[in-house]
Design an enzyme around this catalytic site. Structure first.
Site, PDB file in Angstrom:
ATOM      1  N   GLU A 180      63.056  47.553 -17.735  1.00  0.00           N
ATOM      2  CA  GLU A 180      64.391  47.664 -16.906  1.00  0.00           C
ATOM      3  C   GLU A 180      65.638  47.805 -17.241  1.00  0.00           C
ATOM      4  OE1 GLU A 180      67.740  45.609 -14.217  1.00  0.00           O
ATOM      5  OE2 GLU A 180      66.757  44.909 -16.334  1.00  0.00           O
TER       6      GLU A 180
ATOM      7  N   ASP B 292      63.186  42.678 -19.145  1.00  0.00           N
ATOM      8  CA  ASP B 292      64.441  42.494 -18.855  1.00  0.00           C
ATOM      9  C   ASP B 292      65.580  42.516 -19.897  1.00  0.00           C
ATOM     10  OD1 ASP B 292      66.544  41.561 -16.385  1.00  0.00           O
ATOM     11  OD2 ASP B 292      66.844  40.101 -18.119  1.00  0.00           O
TER      12      ASP B 292
END
Length: 549
Positions: A309, A268
């Site tokens: 991501e 992330d």
């Protein structure tokens, strides 16, 4: 990594603990439905953003324990977990050490000291931080107004600016009457009056420097010093990837996640981590790819598959770049394309996207809904802007919320809604969308609330207050509600579709996909090793037929 369906939920999404979710997954209805389970990061110790402000990567005992993770493994389901490369919470041991020890802290360079980063690259402001020269900052992308700085008070009273890309808040504790008497020598009656005056302003959002002292102006300097020395912080602080201690943290975290049983780790906010003066601070090249390769070297030691991501427009081709470097990527294009195809009763955009993924051998994790809304920025360049606006209008007219970064609609699109509500809470459309998802290239990720046909939760948004739009799609349900939902056709038929996808041998990243038809009728044919699976999809009626051999 194989491409069977993956459940996606918070550890408390069903029943309140991960153990409750495990008990639901043990029900016969879920046998052989999911190959993987993506557990969101509130499984760790965290303080904000439903888990994405990580304090440390130890298991949050109020939501899960090692036995729950072993229970998932015993069901033949592997784990996907999060690792946030860019930041840690201000409550992390590392940041708290800075607050306590200041310049003497071993972690003072673990986070990014703004003035050290920009030394020689700008002018010092009156507030104690460097304002970078315009030519060095013009390509930087800040997620909030102003410079991304949190002023941190060291024990000696100095204020040091640290880089803070995401959330920040400074909190001041109430002044106690006894403290005032002790620090100022003021009388008891006046101390009570002054404490009441100051505390009322703090409750109304007042900050030191802007407080009114009335007849007690002589105590201003002392009282503001008391407030500042006792202040606390909320927020996520950017890590300094040039610090060896950060790389020790990265290695220890990946080892810990592997110990939990993680086979996939979602990275992330990784594209925010590499920063250089004069370069982009989001998707810095080549810094982003150099960081990714170094993290991959660590992950390979623990047999972890990385899933970076990143949101980027279709025209930027970042998904292709990731594929070219050997990584899987998220298919953030599919959610919007399915809605577009369903509402237009025409599957051509899906056929075009599936053909590109298949021909270029791009491995993805695809989805319909997720914890973070329905992404639409990614479609820029694949669909005309007017079509993206139309999708937004459709979803918002059905109760969804639009998130625009800094109010600039042409910069960032995200619509917050459950996927079921985005489709007009139409059971047939939801089943049709799920059938399309499992036949599109990629590993299907399934948001738990979509599986249970969850509707927009406006009460949760209201309770969350400003910035709480994401809560529309994060409703926790009880085990009893889940059991009742399992009796509904919309849930049973989705489980049947996912069971088929998980057990049919025709699918796979190495399988062959052929698409026939156009317009309102498409036929998806998957083949591998003599097995075959066919979806006949009628976009005019939302009817579908699946056959296999």
């Amino acid at each position: 990594m194989s491409d069977g369906p993956m459940l996606n939920a918070y550890p408390d999404s069903i029943g309140g603990t991960l153990g409750d979710i495990v008990s639901v997954l043990k029900k016969p209805e879920f046998k052989d439905v999911f190959e993987s389970f993506y557990i969101l990061p509130s499984i760790y110790h965290s303080d904000l953003d439903r888990g994405f402000s990580v304090i440390d990567y130890d298991i949050n005992e109020s939501m899960a324990d090692k036995g729950d993770l072993d229970g998932i493994k015993s069901l033949g389901i592997n784990l996907k977990l999060d690792f946030i490369l860019n930041h840690l919470s201000v409550l992390s041991a590392q940041f708290q050490d800075i607050i306590e020890n200041g310049e003497a802290s071993q972690y003072k360079d673990f986070f990014i000291n703004w003035n050290k980063f920009w030394e020689g690259c700008g002018e010092m402001s009156g507030q104690g931080y460097i304002i970078p020269r315009e030519e060095l900052i013009k390509d930087m992308f800040f997620r909030k107004p102003g410079l991304p700085i949190l002023m941190v008070r060291f024990p000696d009273g100095t204020e040091v600016p640290y880089w803070n890309t995401f959330y920040q808040e400074i909190q001041y504790k109430h002044i106690a009457t006894q403290e005032l008497i002790q620090e100022t020598g003021i009388g008891t009656s006046d101390a009570k009056q002054l404490a009441g005056l100051i505390n009322k302003q703090l409750e109304e959002g007042g900050k030191p420097g802007s407080l009114s002292f009335g007849e007690y102006e002589e105590y201003k300097v002392v009282v503001e010093g008391m407030l500042e020395s006792g202040r606390s912080y909320l927020g996520q602080m950017d890590l300094n990837i040039k610090s060896p201690l950060v790389w020790e943290h990265y290695k220890e975290t990946l080892k810990k996640l592997a110990g939990y049983g993680a086979k996939i780790v979602r990275l992330d906010a990784f594209a925010y981590a590499p920063k250089e003066p004069g370069s982009k601070n989001f998707l810095n090249e080549p810094g982003t790819w150099e960081l990714l390769e170094k993290v991959k070297e660590l992950a390979d030691q623990y047999n972890i598959q990385l899933l970076p991501e990143i949101h980027a427009s279709y025209g930027e081709k970042i998904y292709e770049t990731l594929a070219g470097k050997g990584y899987m990527s998220y298919d953030f294009f599919l959610p919007g394309l399915v809605i577009y195809a369903v509402e237009h009763k025409n599957g051509d955009v899906l056929a075009r996207w599936a053909a590109e993924l298949s021909s270029k051998k791009i491995r993805t994790v695809n989805m319909l809904g997720c914890h973070d809304g329905i992404p639409l920025l990614d479609l820029k360049g694949f669909l005309p802007d007017a079509d993206i606006e139309e999708i937004i209008d459709i979803i918002t007219n059905r109760g969804g919320y639009v998130k625009n970064l800094h109010g600039q609609k042409n910069m960032y699109y995200q619509v917050n809604a459950t996927y079921y509500s985005a489709l007009g809470e139409d059971n047939q459309k939801m089943l049709f969308a799920r059938a399309l998802q499992i036949f599109m290239p990629g590993k299907p990720q399934v948001w738990y609330l979509d599986l249970f046909a969850g509707k927009n939760d406006y009460k949760a948004v209201e309770m969350a207050g400003p910035g709480g739009h994401k809560e529309i799609n994060r409703t926790n349900i009880t085990k009893e509600q889940a059991e009742e939902a399992l009796k509904q056709d919309i849930v049973k038929k989705q489980l049947e579709l996912l069971h088929f996808r998980n057990t049919c041998q025709a699918f796979g990243f190495d399988a062959e996909l052929e698409i026939k038809g156009n317009g309102s009728y498409l036929e998806f044919q998957w083949r591998k090793g003599g097995a075959e699976a066919v979806l006949k999809a009628d976009f005019a009626t939302y009817q579908y037929e699946i056959t296999s051999k």
